[in-house]
Motif scaffolding. Structure first.
Motif: not given
Ligand code: MSP
Length: 659
Positions: A164-170, A187-196, A198-209
């Motif tokens: 979310s920290k970077y959403a406005d800049r994007l 572009k509209n799909e990305m803006v309307n479905n994801f950016l508007k 609000g972006l969730q924080d993204l899980c960027v590691s895994r420990s189950t495998f």
């Protein structure tokens, strides 16, 4: 100085052999790369494989291999298919390459140290095929919202990226760079479905495998496969987090275009730009999300045996026919359909009837009326102007379509040129001119205009059909036209065309070919229908050992009698009613041969397709199970009767001599 042009494809998962849909993307990007080179750009074209993740770990386990052994095998298959369809990449990156893994670890650490990544815990639903976590509310009917498959409840300690920290800049970047996402509707799909929302924080590691790049400061975790995979676009050209970038990176980045499929636009237009912003790296200029090539008449499935693979199509129709089909089957904003029948139809109509016919008629008439000599008779008529105008305008029309990534439309412009030239034959009726001695110079002009049209059209066609274009240039006896002058008519002075033109695209007998295709599908269907109990049963190969006794010394001349060459396996199938025999179709330089080999208990056809093998090419043909075998695959055999084929240590052209 030529302008650089850096383009990439998505990197394909090494979970299995890619079907024609995945291969389409590589051909599409290749046609862009070749066209840009033709225009004079200094092109760098990167493709490769995405080799980590749970799905791959599971597949490897199921096949009794380590993940690395498994991905090595599949990456080879993918590379061979790309080579088979003529993908002219400059770099093939694998995410298991050491330099890549090292940079991913450094990137992760940097993002952690600067506070963009933090440690937390995750509770949610995991979709293994998509490698994605979902919250309860994101599920659709309790299934993965992306692919609709089952999800598993999962909880893990994990690292998260503050998206979310970077959403406005994007959002600002999107606004300032309206060309960033193609097609624009995405572009509209990305803006309307994801950016508007609000972006969730993204899980960027895994420990189950385990099968991933370990987080070096917390090795219980591996880096999320998308963070690992996306960075290939910079690591592959020598990016270094510490600032010691390669010259190549300094020259090539930012990428001019990432060519990807529509399903992964979100990863490339949200996650990837945000990762880059966090790293302080400029964003790519464009992301082009193409449509999908879908199987006509239902989903491709291995159990139905109906998955269409590029190597099968190449085997039946040749490389350029396959390239032509996939490139023209895809309208820009839509999906395309593929079926064996559609390929046959396209080859017969556009390639055999329109293009092939024009070339063969023109060469035949030049031979018949002027002993193969072509030069301008300088007797012009009004009808010439229309042809010339169409031909001269084609280059810029093609270039304009290519700038918009409308590849099918670009090719259509060239086919229209050929259609116009065929019409010109009907209009000028060379056979009638030939009957009148006083029209000889006019006839010369007509054939000259046709030849010029073919040369210009073929020059423009070369990025899409490289082999065919070279063949036509050879048959006509000219160099193809440089881009700068591909809009100029009348540059040929005097040439002599070949006396014996090759048929470029023979008309395909649909019924005959479909019989063979259906037999192939049936056979594959049977194979995957084998009951699990039967599969588990380990059968010892019942081959007799070959003669392992030491042989008498021979003269070098005796050895020199044996002709050994490198053969590329383009197709392979089991021989009916035989447990031991495989029927291979191999390409040895210009030649295609059938070889029957007793290695069915050691290799499945899939393991051999795309491989380069050593083969004896001058054995007298012999019949095995009713099939004429035109050579012998050379293998090594140990004392237990285990067999291994021999393959060159590095890639070398098929047809190469072995000494
Ligand atoms: N590994 C990821 C991409 C990572 S890029 C940093 C991936 N791999 S994939 O093997 O599933 O797909 C590779 C590419 O092929 C993607 O761009 C995908 O959209 C494309 N296609 C997959 N099936 C396709 C069709 N049926 N038709 C056209 N393209 C297809 O996604």
């Amino acid at each position: 100085m030529k302008d650089k042009f850096y383009l990439t494809t998505a990197i394909a998962y090494t979970s299995g052999k890619p079907h024609i849909g995945n291969t389409y993307e590589a051909i599409l990007a290749d046609s862009v790369a070749r066209f840009k080179r033709y225009q004079g750009y200094d092109v760098f074209f990167q493709t490769g494989t995405d080799e980590h993740g749970q799905k791959i770990e599971e597949k490897a386990q199921a096949s009794g291999k380590t993940p690395k052994e498994f991905v090595d095998g599949v990456a080879d298959v993918i590379k061979n298919i790309w080579d088979l369809v003529g993908v002219s990449y400059d770099k093939f990156i694998r995410t298991t390459d050491e330099y890549h893994e090292k940079q991913v670890q450094k990137i992760f650490k940097k993002l952690y140290e600067q506070g963009d990544i933090y440690k937390g815990s995750y509770e949610g639903w995991y979709c293994t095929p998509c490698e994605s976590f979902w919250t309860e509310s994101q599920l659709v009917d309790g299934k993965c919202p992306d692919c609709g498959r089952e999800v598993k409840k999962s909880s893990e300690e994990a690292y998260f990226f503050k998206m979310s920290k970077y959403a406005d800049r994007l959002m600002q970047y999107y606004d300032e760079h309206p060309e960033f996402i193609l097609p624009v509707s995405r572009k509209n799909e990305m803006v309307n479905n994801f950016l508007k929302p609000g972006l969730q924080d993204l899980c960027v590691s895994r420990s189950t495998f385990k099968w991933g790049i370990p987080v070096d400061f917390d090795p219980k975790h591996v880096v999320y496969v998308w963070l690992d995979a996306l960075t290939n676009y910079i690591t592959g050209i020598g990016y270094d987090v510490d600032g010691n970038n390669d010259e190549k990176y300094n020259k090539l980045w930012p990428a001019d275009v990432h060519i990807i499929g529509k399903d992964i636009i979100r990863f490339h237009t949200i996650y990837w730009p945000i990762f880059l912003m966090a790293l302080g790296v400029p964003l790519p200029k464009k992301v082009y999300g193409h449509g999908w090539l879908l199987q006509d008449g239902g989903k491709m499935s291995k159990s139905k045996g109906n998955v269409i693979y590029a190597d099968d199509l190449v085997n039946f129709f040749g490389r350029d026919a396959v390239r032509y089909f996939v490139l023209t089957a895809m309208p820009q904003d839509n999906d395309g359909l593929v079926s064996w029948e559609a390929v046959i139809e396209t080859v017969n109509s556009d390639l055999a009837n329109v293009y092939g016919n024009l070339v063969s008629r023109t060469i035949a008439m030049s031979n018949k009326y002027f002993g193969g000599e072509v030069c301008d008779g300088k007797v012009y008529e009004e009808v010439d102007a229309e042809l010339k105008n169409v031909v001269k305008a084609t280059r810029d029309k093609v270039a304009a379509k290519m700038d918009e990534y409308k590849i099918a439309d670009a090719i259509e412009e060239i086919i229209n040129l050929f259609r116009r030239a065929n019409k010109y034959i009907d209009e000028t009726m060379p056979w009638a001119l030939a009957k009148d001695e006083s029209k000889k110079d006019r006839l010369k002009t007509v054939l000259y205009n046709l030849t010029e049209s073919i040369v210009i059209g073929t020059s423009l066609l070369k990025p899409y059909l490289p082999d065919t274009a070279n063949k036509v240039a050879e048959m006509i006896g000219v160099e193809l036209r440089e881009y700068e002058v591909a809009d100029k008519f009348g540059l040929i002075e005097k040439i002599k065309v070949t006396e014996k033109p090759e048929i470029l695209f023979a008309r395909i007998d649909a019924e005959k070919v479909m019989d063979k295709v259906n037999a192939m599908i049936e056979e594959r269907k049977e194979k995957v229908e084998v009951k699990p109990e039967e599969k588990k049963e380990e059968k010892k190969p019942d081959v007799k050992l070959h003669d392992h006794s030491e042989k008498e010394p021979i003269e070098i001349d005796d050895f020199a009698k044996v002709q050994l060459k490198i053969a590329l396996v383009t197709a392979c199938e089991k021989v009916e009613k035989s447990k031991k025999l495989l029927k291979l179709t191999v390409k040895v330089g210009e030649e295609t041969r059938t070889v029957v080999s007793g290695i069915a208990q050691f290799y499945s056809p899939e393991q051999l397709i795309g491989k380069k093998l050593a083969m004896i090419t001058n054995l007298k043909p012999c019949k095995l199970c009713g099939i004429v075998s035109e050579g012998m695959i050379v293998c090594a055999e140990d004392n237990d009767g285990n067999i291994a084929y021999l393959t060159p240590e590095k890639d070398i052209a098929d047809g190469s001599q072995i000494f």
